[in-house]
Design a protein around this motif. Structure first.
Motif, PDB file in Angstrom:
ATOM      1  N   VAL A 133       0.848  -1.182   0.000  1.00 36.03           N
ATOM      2  CA  VAL A 133       0.000   0.000   0.000  1.00 36.03           C
ATOM      3  C   VAL A 133       0.888   1.237   0.000  1.00 36.03           C
ATOM      4  CG1 VAL A 133      -1.990  -1.062   1.138  1.00 36.03           C
ATOM      5  CG2 VAL A 133      -0.163  -0.084   2.520  1.00 36.03           C
ATOM      6  N   ALA A 134       0.313   2.341  -0.469  1.00 37.15           N
ATOM      7  CA  ALA A 134       1.089   3.582  -0.562  1.00 37.15           C
ATOM      8  C   ALA A 134       1.198   4.290   0.778  1.00 37.15           C
ATOM      9  CB  ALA A 134       0.454   4.500  -1.597  1.00 37.15           C
ATOM     10  N   ALA A 135       0.311   3.935   1.729  1.00 28.46           N
ATOM     11  CA  ALA A 135       0.251   4.670   2.994  1.00 28.46           C
ATOM     12  C   ALA A 135       1.436   4.388   3.897  1.00 28.46           C
ATOM     13  CB  ALA A 135      -1.052   4.345   3.722  1.00 28.46           C
ATOM     14  N   GLY A 136       2.211   3.354   3.583  1.00 27.88           N
ATOM     15  CA  GLY A 136       3.358   3.034   4.431  1.00 27.88           C
ATOM     16  C   GLY A 136       2.953   2.217   5.634  1.00 27.88           C
ATOM     17  N   GLY A 137       3.814   2.145   6.634  1.00 25.84           N
ATOM     18  CA  GLY A 137       3.539   1.315   7.796  1.00 25.84           C
ATOM     19  C   GLY A 137       4.237  -0.031   7.665  1.00 25.84           C
ATOM     20  N   THR A 138       4.166  -0.810   8.729  1.00 28.61           N
ATOM     21  CA  THR A 138       4.833  -2.110   8.779  1.00 28.61           C
ATOM     22  C   THR A 138       3.817  -3.194   9.088  1.00 28.61           C
ATOM     23  OG1 THR A 138       6.867  -1.078   9.596  1.00 28.61           O
ATOM     24  CG2 THR A 138       6.654  -3.459   9.895  1.00 28.61           C
ATOM     25  N   VAL A 139       3.851  -4.275   8.305  1.00 30.76           N
ATOM     26  CA  VAL A 139       3.005  -5.436   8.561  1.00 30.76           C
ATOM     27  C   VAL A 139       3.911  -6.594   8.948  1.00 30.76           C
ATOM     28  CG1 VAL A 139       1.292  -7.041   7.651  1.00 30.76           C
ATOM     29  CG2 VAL A 139       1.265  -4.647   6.922  1.00 30.76           C
ATOM     30  N   THR A 140       3.696  -7.151  10.139  1.00 32.83           N
ATOM     31  CA  THR A 140       4.490  -8.266  10.639  1.00 32.83           C
ATOM     32  C   THR A 140       3.620  -9.496  10.763  1.00 32.83           C
ATOM     33  OG1 THR A 140       5.872  -6.755  11.926  1.00 32.83           O
ATOM     34  CG2 THR A 140       5.968  -9.093  12.510  1.00 32.83           C
ATOM     35  N   ILE A 141       4.074 -10.610  10.215  1.00 36.40           N
ATOM     36  CA  ILE A 141       3.346 -11.872  10.383  1.00 36.40           C
ATOM     37  C   ILE A 141       3.620 -12.382  11.797  1.00 36.40           C
ATOM     38  CG2 ILE A 141       3.116 -14.258   9.605  1.00 36.40           C
ATOM     39  CD1 ILE A 141       3.939 -13.343   6.824  1.00 36.40           C
ATOM     40  N   PRO A 189       3.445 -21.958   3.910  1.00 39.93           N
ATOM     41  CA  PRO A 189       2.796 -21.414   5.122  1.00 39.93           C
ATOM     42  C   PRO A 189       1.963 -20.177   4.823  1.00 39.93           C
ATOM     43  CG  PRO A 189       5.136 -20.857   5.083  1.00 39.93           C
ATOM     44  CD  PRO A 189       4.906 -21.758   3.912  1.00 39.93           C
ATOM     45  N   LEU A 190       0.850 -20.046   5.543  1.00 38.12           N
ATOM     46  CA  LEU A 190      -0.096 -18.960   5.313  1.00 38.12           C
ATOM     47  C   LEU A 190      -0.280 -18.149   6.595  1.00 38.12           C
ATOM     48  CD1 LEU A 190      -2.761 -21.061   3.386  1.00 38.12           C
ATOM     49  CD2 LEU A 190      -1.162 -19.425   2.383  1.00 38.12           C
ATOM     50  N   PRO A 191      -0.240 -16.814   6.513  1.00 38.02           N
ATOM     51  CA  PRO A 191      -0.430 -15.987   7.713  1.00 38.02           C
ATOM     52  C   PRO A 191      -1.836 -16.150   8.287  1.00 38.02           C
ATOM     53  CG  PRO A 191       0.540 -14.719   5.912  1.00 38.02           C
ATOM     54  CD  PRO A 191       0.064 -16.004   5.317  1.00 38.02           C
ATOM     55  N   VAL A 192      -1.915 -16.329   9.609  1.00 40.12           N
ATOM     56  CA  VAL A 192      -3.212 -16.397  10.289  1.00 40.12           C
ATOM     57  C   VAL A 192      -3.333 -15.317  11.366  1.00 40.12           C
ATOM     58  CG1 VAL A 192      -3.589 -18.840   9.811  1.00 40.12           C
ATOM     59  CG2 VAL A 192      -2.331 -18.165  11.872  1.00 40.12           C
ATOM     60  N   ALA A 193      -2.257 -14.575  11.606  1.00 39.56           N
ATOM     61  CA  ALA A 193      -2.281 -13.446  12.545  1.00 39.56           C
ATOM     62  C   ALA A 193      -1.196 -12.464  12.137  1.00 39.56           C
ATOM     63  CB  ALA A 193      -2.071 -13.912  13.989  1.00 39.56           C
ATOM     64  N   VAL A 194      -1.532 -11.178  12.108  1.00 37.55           N
ATOM     65  CA  VAL A 194      -0.571 -10.148  11.695  1.00 37.55           C
ATOM     66  C   VAL A 194      -0.709  -8.938  12.604  1.00 37.55           C
ATOM     67  CG1 VAL A 194      -0.628 -10.884   9.282  1.00 37.55           C
ATOM     68  CG2 VAL A 194      -2.127  -9.037  10.045  1.00 37.55           C
ATOM     69  N   ALA A 195       0.340  -8.114  12.624  1.00 36.56           N
ATOM     70  CA  ALA A 195       0.326  -6.830  13.324  1.00 36.56           C
ATOM     71  C   ALA A 195       0.627  -5.739  12.307  1.00 36.56           C
ATOM     72  CB  ALA A 195       1.356  -6.803  14.449  1.00 36.56           C
ATOM     73  N   VAL A 196      -0.210  -4.714  12.304  1.00 31.97           N
ATOM     74  CA  VAL A 196      -0.020  -3.564  11.420  1.00 31.97           C
ATOM     75  C   VAL A 196       0.347  -2.373  12.294  1.00 31.97           C
ATOM     76  CG1 VAL A 196      -1.029  -2.116   9.629  1.00 31.97           C
ATOM     77  CG2 VAL A 196      -1.782  -4.484   9.878  1.00 31.97           C
ATOM     78  N   GLU A 197       1.500  -1.756  12.013  1.00 29.95           N
ATOM     79  CA  GLU A 197       1.993  -0.673  12.871  1.00 29.95           C
ATOM     80  C   GLU A 197       2.437   0.513  12.026  1.00 29.95           C
ATOM     81  OE1 GLU A 197       3.936  -3.159  16.539  1.00 29.95           O
ATOM     82  OE2 GLU A 197       4.696  -3.498  14.520  1.00 29.95           O
ATOM     83  N   LYS A 198       2.147   1.688  12.545  1.00 32.00           N
ATOM     84  CA  LYS A 198       2.606   2.928  11.935  1.00 32.00           C
ATOM     85  C   LYS A 198       3.171   3.806  13.021  1.00 32.00           C
ATOM     86  CE  LYS A 198       0.097   4.208   7.964  1.00 32.00           C
ATOM     87  NZ  LYS A 198      -1.038   4.963   7.404  1.00 32.00           N
ATOM     88  N   GLY A 199       4.376   4.292  12.831  1.00 31.14           N
ATOM     89  CA  GLY A 199       5.048   5.086  13.852  1.00 31.14           C
ATOM     90  C   GLY A 199       6.359   4.428  14.210  1.00 31.14           C
ATOM     91  N   ALA A 200       7.021   4.947  15.234  1.00 26.55           N
ATOM     92  CA  ALA A 200       8.327   4.428  15.630  1.00 26.55           C
ATOM     93  C   ALA A 200       8.181   3.122  16.378  1.00 26.55           C
ATOM     94  CB  ALA A 200       9.062   5.455  16.503  1.00 26.55           C
TER      95      ALA A 200
END
Length: 339
Positions: free
Chosen positions: A272-280, A310-321
């Protein structure tokens, strides 16, 4: 931790160090074998989840630290195993618990209700969240029910918004209030419901996660007598065991532990263009697959129509430091679980 054991002596020494470090810390030992009435009273009042543990109190605030959280398996004579005190784990757990109850402000957690979510006053064993609520309150966390009917905004004091398995679509005003809360660097835990789309899918897509309509199928690794679901029937591969976790503060304590997900949805990460971090945070095994038709329990021939593990079943989406001196400040964090 019975008196006379090696762990008991180690724990006394550790607590003595805490007392020497601060005159404000006082320690009282209650022997569950000799002071049966007092120990039973503490358990009955909910001060301790079991007769062995550490109860930390500061004014009206209290924290229950079960003994199992500071013990680990150790070697004993003749090849047997025994539980021994992990000094590092105990010191960390005690320091964290003391810091928790010394905070002037208690954490405020809101559970959304009104669209078929799991409820914190529901005592049913497999669907109610009353036991979870009791554990959170024991950690000095205030819980509130937030009705989605005519919801204008999420309260300003909300530290975490929990949306636990909604089963019906949410109204436009509710979705707008959730989106506004997230935009204010909010923290939310969303457990994907089993039913129809709720409207939250659009919010997550904008943040880089697609909640797929595929569900994960995975051969069970448990003996048949353990491969059961809540009603005592065989799980038929509906329940999957997860042992693969991402590197994240949420899942680091789960390493070496098996967690069970029941018919989880596949979570797809998209740019996505909005940025941020997605962690599985958690993923299925390599021999799992995702399929819309969950009635098919064997690997289908048309491999192009499925998603392979393997398929993700839980993720964390974070924006900021998330690292450095400003880690956690003005940090938006959404945790999405496909179960």
């Amino acid at each position: 931790c019975r008196q006379g054991t090696e762990s008991y002596a180690e724990l006394r020494n550790l607590l003595a160090q805490f007392m020497r470090a601060s005159r404000r810390i006082r320690v009282e030992f209650v022997d569950p074998d000799r002071e049966i009435a007092k120990a039973s009273e503490m358990v009955a009042e909910g001060l301790l989840a079991r007769s062995e543990g550490i109860l930390i109190k500061a004014g009206n605030r209290r924290r229950d630290l079960p003994l199992r959280e500071i013990l680990e398996n150790g070697s004993a004579p003749h090849g047997t195993r025994r539980d021994v005190l992990s000094r590092f784990r105990a010191e960390q757990a005690l320091a964290a618990a003391i810091m928790n109850i010394m905070q002037d402000r208690r954490s405020q957690v809101y559970f959304l209700a009104g669209c078929g979510e799991h409820e914190i006053d529901d005592f049913r064993e497999y669907t109610g969240y009353a036991a979870i609520a009791r554990a959170l309150r024991r950690d000095n966390i205030d819980l509130h029910v937030l009705r989605s009917d005519n919801l204008a905004q999420v309260p300003a004091d909300c530290d975490v918004l929990v949306i636990a398995g909604p089963r019906r679509p949410m109204g436009r005003a509710t979705l707008s209030a959730i989106a506004d809360y997230v935009a204010r660097q909010g923290h939310a835990l969303v457990l994907a419901g089993p039913g129809t789309d709720t409207g939250l899918e659009t919010l997550f897509e904008e943040l880089g996660v697609v909640i797929s309509d595929c569900r994960v199928i995975q051969p069970s690794r448990l003996p048949l007598r353990f491969a059961m679901i809540g009603d005592g029937q065989k799980s038929d591969n509906s329940a999957i065991e997860v042992t693969a976790y991402g590197r994240h503060p949420i899942t680091n304590p789960l390493r070496g532990i098996v967690t069970t997900f029941y018919r989880p949805k596949v979570l797809q990460i998209v740019p996505v263009a909005a940025g941020g971090t997605v962690t599985i945070l958690a993923a299925s095994a390599p021999d799992s697959w995702g399929k819309r038709d969950t009635r098919q329990r064997s690997m289908p021939d048309d491999a192009e129509t499925i998603q392979r593990g393997p398929l993700p079943v839980a993720v964390a989406v974070e924006k900021g430091a998330t690292t450095g001196m400003r880690a956690g400040l003005n940090l938006m964090r959404l945790v999405l679980v496909g179960d």
